[in-house]
Motif scaffolding. Structure first.
Motif, PDB file in Angstrom:
ATOM      1  N   GLN A  23      38.885 -60.967 114.575  1.00  0.00           N
ATOM      2  CA  GLN A  23      37.647 -61.556 114.668  1.00  0.00           C
ATOM      3  C   GLN A  23      36.549 -60.476 114.975  1.00  0.00           C
ATOM      4  O   GLN A  23      36.253 -59.923 115.959  1.00  0.00           O
ATOM      5  CB  GLN A  23      37.808 -62.564 115.925  1.00  0.00           C
ATOM      6  N   LEU A  26      30.085 -61.765 111.852  1.00  0.00           N
ATOM      7  CA  LEU A  26      28.877 -61.631 111.264  1.00  0.00           C
ATOM      8  C   LEU A  26      27.404 -61.982 111.847  1.00  0.00           C
ATOM      9  O   LEU A  26      27.314 -63.036 112.448  1.00  0.00           O
ATOM     10  CB  LEU A  26      28.798 -62.184 109.757  1.00  0.00           C
ATOM     11  N   GLY A  51      38.819 -68.718 107.507  1.00  0.00           N
ATOM     12  CA  GLY A  51      38.097 -67.864 108.537  1.00  0.00           C
ATOM     13  C   GLY A  51      36.705 -68.276 108.881  1.00  0.00           C
ATOM     14  O   GLY A  51      35.991 -67.137 108.752  1.00  0.00           O
ATOM     15  N   GLU A  72      40.569 -72.494 109.486  1.00  0.00           N
ATOM     16  CA  GLU A  72      40.579 -71.271 110.653  1.00  0.00           C
ATOM     17  C   GLU A  72      41.896 -71.407 111.356  1.00  0.00           C
ATOM     18  O   GLU A  72      42.372 -72.382 111.917  1.00  0.00           O
ATOM     19  CB  GLU A  72      39.366 -71.623 111.274  1.00  0.00           C
ATOM     20  N   ASP A  96      46.933 -71.449 109.556  1.00  0.00           N
ATOM     21  CA  ASP A  96      47.198 -70.208 109.126  1.00  0.00           C
ATOM     22  C   ASP A  96      47.081 -70.137 107.747  1.00  0.00           C
ATOM     23  O   ASP A  96      47.864 -70.804 107.085  1.00  0.00           O
ATOM     24  CB  ASP A  96      48.470 -69.572 109.735  1.00  0.00           C
ATOM     25  N   TYR A  97      45.896 -69.925 106.927  1.00  0.00           N
ATOM     26  CA  TYR A  97      45.811 -70.028 105.564  1.00  0.00           C
ATOM     27  C   TYR A  97      46.947 -69.746 104.826  1.00  0.00           C
ATOM     28  O   TYR A  97      47.436 -70.482 103.855  1.00  0.00           O
ATOM     29  CB  TYR A  97      44.447 -69.412 105.016  1.00  0.00           C
ATOM     30  N   ASN A 114      35.023 -63.887 104.773  1.00  0.00           N
ATOM     31  CA  ASN A 114      34.674 -62.453 105.592  1.00  0.00           C
ATOM     32  C   ASN A 114      36.115 -62.253 106.075  1.00  0.00           C
ATOM     33  O   ASN A 114      36.587 -62.871 107.242  1.00  0.00           O
ATOM     34  CB  ASN A 114      33.762 -62.563 106.723  1.00  0.00           C
ATOM     35  N   TYR A 118      43.593 -57.431 108.539  1.00  0.00           N
ATOM     36  CA  TYR A 118      44.808 -57.540 108.808  1.00  0.00           C
ATOM     37  C   TYR A 118      45.812 -58.038 107.821  1.00  0.00           C
ATOM     38  O   TYR A 118      46.883 -57.926 107.811  1.00  0.00           O
ATOM     39  CB  TYR A 118      45.232 -57.830 110.411  1.00  0.00           C
TER      40      TYR A 118
HETATM   41  N1  SAM Z   1      33.360 -65.970 108.964  1.00  0.00           N
HETATM   42  C1  SAM Z   1      33.112 -65.584 110.254  1.00  0.00           C
HETATM   43  C2  SAM Z   1      32.069 -64.504 110.140  1.00  0.00           C
HETATM   44  O1  SAM Z   1      31.795 -64.026 109.028  1.00  0.00           O
HETATM   45  O2  SAM Z   1      31.377 -64.227 111.456  1.00  0.00           O
HETATM   46  C3  SAM Z   1      34.541 -64.833 111.176  1.00  0.00           C
HETATM   47  C4  SAM Z   1      35.002 -63.848 110.233  1.00  0.00           C
HETATM   48  S1  SAM Z   1      36.122 -62.971 110.972  1.00  0.00           S
HETATM   49  C5  SAM Z   1      36.016 -61.296 110.221  1.00  0.00           C
HETATM   50  C6  SAM Z   1      37.705 -63.690 110.404  1.00  0.00           C
HETATM   51  C7  SAM Z   1      38.026 -64.956 110.896  1.00  0.00           C
HETATM   52  O3  SAM Z   1      39.135 -65.344 110.079  1.00  0.00           O
HETATM   53  C8  SAM Z   1      38.316 -65.401 112.333  1.00  0.00           C
HETATM   54  O4  SAM Z   1      37.574 -66.381 112.695  1.00  0.00           O
HETATM   55  C9  SAM Z   1      39.924 -65.654 112.343  1.00  0.00           C
HETATM   56  O5  SAM Z   1      40.099 -66.241 113.600  1.00  0.00           O
HETATM   57  C10 SAM Z   1      39.889 -65.792 111.249  1.00  0.00           C
HETATM   58  N2  SAM Z   1      41.651 -65.906 110.671  1.00  0.00           N
HETATM   59  C11 SAM Z   1      42.395 -64.648 110.867  1.00  0.00           C
HETATM   60  N3  SAM Z   1      43.611 -64.917 110.498  1.00  0.00           N
HETATM   61  C12 SAM Z   1      43.592 -66.144 109.527  1.00  0.00           C
HETATM   62  C13 SAM Z   1      44.327 -66.775 108.995  1.00  0.00           C
HETATM   63  N4  SAM Z   1      45.645 -66.220 108.500  1.00  0.00           N
HETATM   64  N5  SAM Z   1      44.191 -67.949 108.430  1.00  0.00           N
HETATM   65  C14 SAM Z   1      42.803 -68.578 108.620  1.00  0.00           C
HETATM   66  N6  SAM Z   1      41.851 -67.887 109.365  1.00  0.00           N
HETATM   67  C15 SAM Z   1      42.340 -66.589 109.736  1.00  0.00           C
END
Ligand code: SAM
Length: 263
Positions: A23, A26, A51, A72, A96-97, A114, A118
């Motif tokens: 996390q 942006l 996400g 999300e 989890d996507y 975004n 990982y």
């Molecule tokens: N889109 C937002 C932004 O730009 O501020 C958040 C980006 S942050 C880098 C990544 C987001 O993906 C987080 O909210 C995290 O909880 C979510 N995330 C992480 N692994 C994921 C998964 N396997 N499936 C869905 N969402 C996931």
């Protein structure tokens, strides 16, 4: 959402950014605008976002009148997104996507993320495989990952991800994003890339087929995949060609011929 908005959102909702979910939110409005513009979506477009986090990008897509599905993994963020976007034309899925199935995947025209760094590779591969009608994908990635995404045959970085991206369509590096554009700042510089569809992926099994082909990348392709020998020679390729030397177009043709030979 600018820096103050994100900090207030995090404080008001008591959301400590979770490193385990990658996390980094942006908070640069110019970059948010640029991503939305690059995405190609417009009012009425069917968009999927992986996400959404605090909703910095999601907000813009909702305001623009797209029909957006946001996936999300973090339950805390899902609750807040549901409250925030109540009554709007948005489908928020808490999952989890990588485990998501039957989500009308063939209906999406645009994808944006975004990406949590990982899980960048599996998320990109699943999107390219599942979204059979997607015209354009826009991703924030680690800048260092671009050499892998755009790697050429014969190079050290060349592998299934580069083959998939090249088969999907045109890959462009659009802009560099400094660490300061996020809260908290990630450990490295990021970049926005776009993938604009040309051919698309030749079938659902393509990613696992490539994994098998690249399992001994410097050895002969037929070492890890002996069944391909007659096919490769019939296509005019040398039967001692190494996995890392086969071009994306050749991989596409080998896969199509191989799968049709199985029917
Ligand atoms: N889109 C937002 C932004 O730009 O501020 C958040 C980006 S942050 C880098 C990544 C987001 O993906 C987080 O909210 C995290 O909880 C979510 N995330 C992480 N692994 C994921 C998964 N396997 N499936 C869905 N969402 C996931």
């Amino acid at each position: 959402m600018n820096k103050e908005d994100i900090l207030r959102y995090i404080a008001d909702n008591k959301i400590l950014p979770d490193k385990n979910f990658g996390q980094n939110f942006l908070c640069d409005e110019d970059i948010i605008d640029t991503i939305v513009e690059l995405s190609g979506a417009s009012s009425g477009s069917k968009v999927i976002e992986i996400g959404p986090g605090c909703g910095a990008l999601t907000d813009r897509f909702v305001a623009m009148g797209t029909r957006i599905t946001a996936v999300e993994i973090d339950k805390r963020l899902n609750e807040h997104l549901k409250t925030r976007f109540e009554g709007e034309d948005i489908d928020i899925i808490c999952s989890d996507y990588l485990k998501l199935k039957d989500y009308e995947e063939s209906s999406f025209e645009y994808a944006v993320s975004n990406i949590p760094y990982y899980v960048m590779t599996p998320i990109m591969i699943k999107l390219m495989t599942d979204l059979t009608s997607c015209k354009k994908m826009t991703f924030m990635v680690e800048e260092a990952a671009i050499s892998r995404i755009m790697a050429q045959p014969g190079s050290k970085q060349y592998g299934p991800l580069a083959v998939m991206c090249s088969c999907f369509g045109k890959v462009s590096k659009e802009l560099i994003v400094p660490r300061a554009a996020f809260i908290p700042p990630p450990h490295t510089t990021s970049a926005v890339i776009t993938l604009t569809r040309k051919e698309g992926i030749p079938g659902t099994g393509f990613a696992s087929f490539l994994e098998k082909c690249f399992s001994q990348r410097r050895k002969k392709l037929t070492n890890s995949f002996p069944e391909l020998k007659p096919l490769i020679t019939s296509m005019g390729l040398r039967d001692d060609i190494r996995a890392e030397a086969v071009t994306p177009e050749e991989y596409r043709d080998i896969f199509i011929n191989y799968t049709s030979s199985l029917i």
